[in-house]
Design a protein around this motif. Structure first.
Motif, PDB file in Angstrom:
ATOM      1  N   ARG A 114      -2.905   3.709  -2.864  1.00 49.82           N
ATOM      2  CA  ARG A 114      -2.740   2.837  -4.033  1.00 49.82           C
ATOM      3  C   ARG A 114      -2.207   1.498  -3.543  1.00 49.82           C
ATOM      4  NH1 ARG A 114      -1.606   6.621  -8.544  1.00 49.82           N
ATOM      5  NH2 ARG A 114      -3.480   7.888  -8.464  1.00 49.82           N
ATOM      6  N   SER A 115      -2.721   0.443  -4.115  1.00 50.51           N
ATOM      7  CA  SER A 115      -2.249  -0.884  -3.721  1.00 50.51           C
ATOM      8  C   SER A 115      -1.613  -1.578  -4.916  1.00 50.51           C
ATOM      9  CB  SER A 115      -3.398  -1.712  -3.160  1.00 50.51           C
ATOM     10  OG  SER A 115      -4.393  -1.882  -4.134  1.00 50.51           O
ATOM     11  N   THR A 121       0.858  -1.167   0.000  1.00 53.44           N
ATOM     12  CA  THR A 121       0.000   0.000   0.000  1.00 53.44           C
ATOM     13  C   THR A 121       0.902   1.227   0.000  1.00 53.44           C
ATOM     14  OG1 THR A 121      -1.662  -1.192   1.257  1.00 53.44           O
ATOM     15  CG2 THR A 121      -1.849   1.201   1.209  1.00 53.44           C
ATOM     16  N   THR A 122       0.616   2.139  -0.923  1.00 51.85           N
ATOM     17  CA  THR A 122       1.388   3.367  -1.055  1.00 51.85           C
ATOM     18  C   THR A 122       0.428   4.544  -1.013  1.00 51.85           C
ATOM     19  OG1 THR A 122       2.939   2.189  -2.486  1.00 51.85           O
ATOM     20  CG2 THR A 122       3.053   4.580  -2.524  1.00 51.85           C
ATOM     21  N   ALA A 181       6.526   1.787  -0.979  1.00 53.20           N
ATOM     22  CA  ALA A 181       5.425   1.215  -0.195  1.00 53.20           C
ATOM     23  C   ALA A 181       5.518   1.673   1.258  1.00 53.20           C
ATOM     24  CB  ALA A 181       5.458  -0.305  -0.259  1.00 53.20           C
ATOM     25  N   GLN A 182       4.384   2.106   1.808  1.00 57.79           N
ATOM     26  CA  GLN A 182       4.322   2.449   3.224  1.00 57.79           C
ATOM     27  C   GLN A 182       3.922   1.239   4.063  1.00 57.79           C
ATOM     28  OE1 GLN A 182       2.976   4.979   1.082  1.00 57.79           O
ATOM     29  NE2 GLN A 182       4.728   6.284   1.467  1.00 57.79           N
ATOM     30  N   ARG A 183       3.226   0.283   3.443  1.00 60.24           N
ATOM     31  CA  ARG A 183       2.805  -0.920   4.168  1.00 60.24           C
ATOM     32  C   ARG A 183       3.027  -2.120   3.260  1.00 60.24           C
ATOM     33  NH1 ARG A 183      -2.601   0.157   6.153  1.00 60.24           N
ATOM     34  NH2 ARG A 183      -3.204  -0.186   4.008  1.00 60.24           N
TER      35      ARG A 183
END
Length: 166
Positions: A98-99, A86-87, A123-125
């Motif tokens: 956004r995934s 996930t960004t 990516a944050q996650r």
């Protein structure tokens, strides 16, 4: 009118305050480590990733193509990871999530996964799944945009392979 400081601390008070703060920090760190040890799931058998995935592939000339494909899949599938990212993207008016996703391969018995850099870029996650219903959080270990390679790891690495597939 003269103004005086609200607090006057002596050297003794400063030293006692520093010592008390150090003990609180040490105690908090110790408690966090113990809670983490209780939270993680240890493999009671002590087997490594390589020992947990038996490779039993028959001679291809003795079995059908379908049986050979099934055996190869069963031998390799625990080492294949599905990676979701996930960004957060910001434009002039809003922030949008956004995934993306990709795949990776488990490369060692610590559970590190090799994937492409473009899969986890910005990516944050990051989460990882091994084909079951469970999804594990992961973190970026390192990456090289020039070769388009990256490595991720996470809590799943501390669990036996059998737990990944539940």
């Amino acid at each position: 009118m003269s103004s005086s400081p609200v607090y006057h601390l002596s050297i003794r008070q400063i030293l006692l305050l520093s010592l008390a703060t150090a003990f609180i920090a040490i105690g908090g760190t110790f408690a966090a480590i113990k809670l983490y040890e209780l939270w993680t799931i240890a493999d009671p058998s002590g087997r490594s990733f390589a020992e947990a995935t038996p490779v039993t592939i028959s001679d291809p000339s003795l079995v059908s193509d379908e049986q050979n494909s099934i055996e190869v899949y069963k031998a390799i599938s625990p080492g294949v990871a599905f990676i979701s990212t996930t960004t957060l993207v910001q434009d002039w008016w809003s922030v949008q999530e956004r995934s993306g996703n990709g795949s990776g391969s488990v490369i060692d018995d610590q559970g590190h996964i090799l994937t492409n850099f473009h899969v986890i870029e910005r990516a944050q996650r990051i989460t990882v799944s091994f084909g079951g219903d469970r999804v594990y959080p992961a973190t970026l270990v390192g990456g090289d945009p020039d070769t388009d390679l990256a490595g991720v790891g996470g809590l799943f690495a501390e669990q036996p392979v059998e737990r990944w597939l539940e």
